[in-house]
Design an enzyme around this catalytic site. Structure first.
Site, PDB file in Angstrom:
ATOM      1  N   ARG A  64       0.819  -1.208   0.000  1.00  0.00           N
ATOM      2  CA  ARG A  64       0.000   0.000   0.000  1.00  0.00           C
ATOM      3  C   ARG A  64       0.857   1.264   0.000  1.00  0.00           C
ATOM      4  NH1 ARG A  64      -4.781  -0.726   4.282  1.00  0.00           N
ATOM      5  NH2 ARG A  64      -5.438   1.215   3.252  1.00  0.00           N
TER       6      ARG A  64
ATOM      7  N   ASP B  26     -15.156   3.065   2.957  1.00  0.00           N
ATOM      8  CA  ASP B  26     -15.007   1.640   3.281  1.00  0.00           C
ATOM      9  C   ASP B  26     -16.253   0.818   2.982  1.00  0.00           C
ATOM     10  OD1 ASP B  26     -12.363   1.718   4.140  1.00  0.00           O
ATOM     11  OD2 ASP B  26     -12.926   2.313   6.173  1.00  0.00           O
TER      12      ASP B  26
END
Length: 443
Positions: free
Chosen positions: A122, A320
């Protein structure tokens, strides 16, 4: 590696509690370590991600103890960390990594941040770039992924940073670093991202200002060297976790459930606003406030959904929740178009690709086009065939989303690599099965 089978469910019913909010739990531990004195935290999410934050703080010398119904932290004050050669393992948690980089950047500390295979892919330059401007020193400043070694600055330079994206992690990282500066630290972001850090800082006594500018961007500032008060924190339940049973009840016939004590911060309500626009039966009741956050109970029941267009402006408030929204969209009539979702490509996995691939495998048409995702809904009365295996890509939200879809499929949907669910929602199976779901581990 665990696999879970999700089988057709007659109905879901009952009242449940879901675990404490993950975002707030991280911040409670971090800011609790920076107060002057001892605090207690109740309902802390005891997931792998949050435990990674607690263990990292312990490594830095913070005294953290777990009791039966609470956690206790002995705060050392702002900028009190010191030492070198620390190894901080962040596991799968991008929030832990990026927020703690901000803390270390504002301390007399040298530490190496590591993570698991997923986290090590990431991007981290989004926080490295602003931290460099505060005087933090990175061993490899051009590196974008973990492991990363950082040397903090005990008195960081106050910073005004124009963030290219709206991100609570970037914003919080910079604000946490600025707590130990001698001046004011400011972040300007295109739209207002989650504000849990600002709310908790205010609750603990810091001077935080949030202002909308003429160009509709937002300016968030914190004055350095506040004396944070040792006030106890009660963590509300996580709306991102609550989203899975709530959507499951909406798409499962004859269902009605209530999820209690949910954080209903307006910057976390994008999914629920979208579901109501789609025609979902959702009721919010018993609103009240707890340590600076608004909480309530949320009820949902079986609904006939229609496809909608989700505007880019809503993305920060539901970043999310797009995976589980995609499941609701699969059971809606017509197309659901999600705009400006490119940030989903930089989560635990490329969530746009993972959801599109999985839905198509389950018989639902999708479009994956850079920062746009389209789900061509089959309607509430349609039958999802099932009988497929989905790879979670080590992403907890992908795993839980497809298990929710399996509640309405004709044949079981098997999701592989599901142990990652423990990073955010321990006992997901137990909570869902309490409502009547048929989830079980398979070989």
């Amino acid at each position: 590696m665990y696999s879970i089978s999700s089988e057709n469910t007659p109905k879901l019913s009952g009242e449940i509690l879901v675990p404490g909010d993950k975002s707030i739990s991280h911040r409670a531990l971090i800011l609790g370590s920076m107060v002057n004195g001892r605090i207690e935290i109740k309902n802390l999410l005891e997931s792998e991600d949050v435990i990674a934050t607690a263990n990292a703080l312990k490594t830095l010398g913070v005294t953290i103890k777990k009791f039966k119904n609470k956690w206790e932290i002995c705060g050392q004050g702002i900028g009190s960390f010191s030492g070198s050669n620390y190894l901080l393992n962040m596991g799968n948690s991008g929030t832990a990594a990026r927020l703690l980089m901000g803390v270390v950047a504002g301390s007399d500390v040298e530490a190496t941040f590591t993570g698991d295979e997923s986290l090590s892919k990431r991007p981290m330059r989004r926080v490295i770039l602003p931290l460099l401007k505060t005087g933090a020193i990175f061993k490899e400043p051009d590196k974008d992924t973990l492991p990363i070694t950082l040397r903090g600055n005990k008195i960081p330079l106050p910073l005004t940073y124009q963030s290219p994206v709206s991100s609570a992690q970037i914003k919080s990282c910079i604000l946490l670093s600025g707590l130990s500066s001698l001046g004011k630290t400011t972040v300007i972001e295109p739209s207002l991202s989650r504000d849990h850090t600002e709310r908790m800082l205010k609750f603990l006594g810091a001077n935080v200002e949030t202002t909308q500018l003429q160009d509709m961007s937002w300016k968030i500032s914190v004055q350095g060297l506040p004396e944070l008060k040792p006030l106890n924190i009660n963590v509300p339940s996580d709306p991102s976790s609550a989203a899975f049973p709530i959507v499951s009840a909406i798409i499962t016939p004859n269902s009605k459930i209530k999820v209690k004590n949910i954080c209903v911060n307006k910057l976390r309500m994008g999914l629920f606003e979208t579901l109501v626009e789609m025609g979902a039966n959702i009721e919010v009741s018993n609103k009240r406030e707890i340590n600076g956050e608004l909480i309530a109970d949320i009820s949902s029941s079986s609904s006939d959904l229609k496809g909608v267009k989700v505007p880019k402006s809503r993305v920060p408030s539901m970043i999310d929740e797009f995976p589980i929204l995609s499941i609701a969209a699969a059971k809606a009539s017509g197309n659901t178009v999600m705009e400006g979702v490119e940030e989903l490509r930089y989560k635990e996995t490329d969530r746009i690709k993972a959801m599109c691939d999985g839905l198509q495998k389950a018989g639902v048409e999708t479009i994956d086009d850079k920062d746009i995702m389209v789900v061509k809904g089959k309607g509430s009365n349609s039958c999802i065939g099932g009988g497929v295996e989905i790879h979670s890509k080590l992403d907890h939200r992908i795993a839980m989303s497809f298990l929710s879809l399996g509640l309405t499929s004709k044949k079981p949907i098997i999701v592989n690599d599901t142990e990652t669910i423990n990073s955010s929602f321990p006992n997901f199976l137990g909570v869902m099965n309490e409502l009547g779901a048929r989830l079980k581990y398979v070989n």
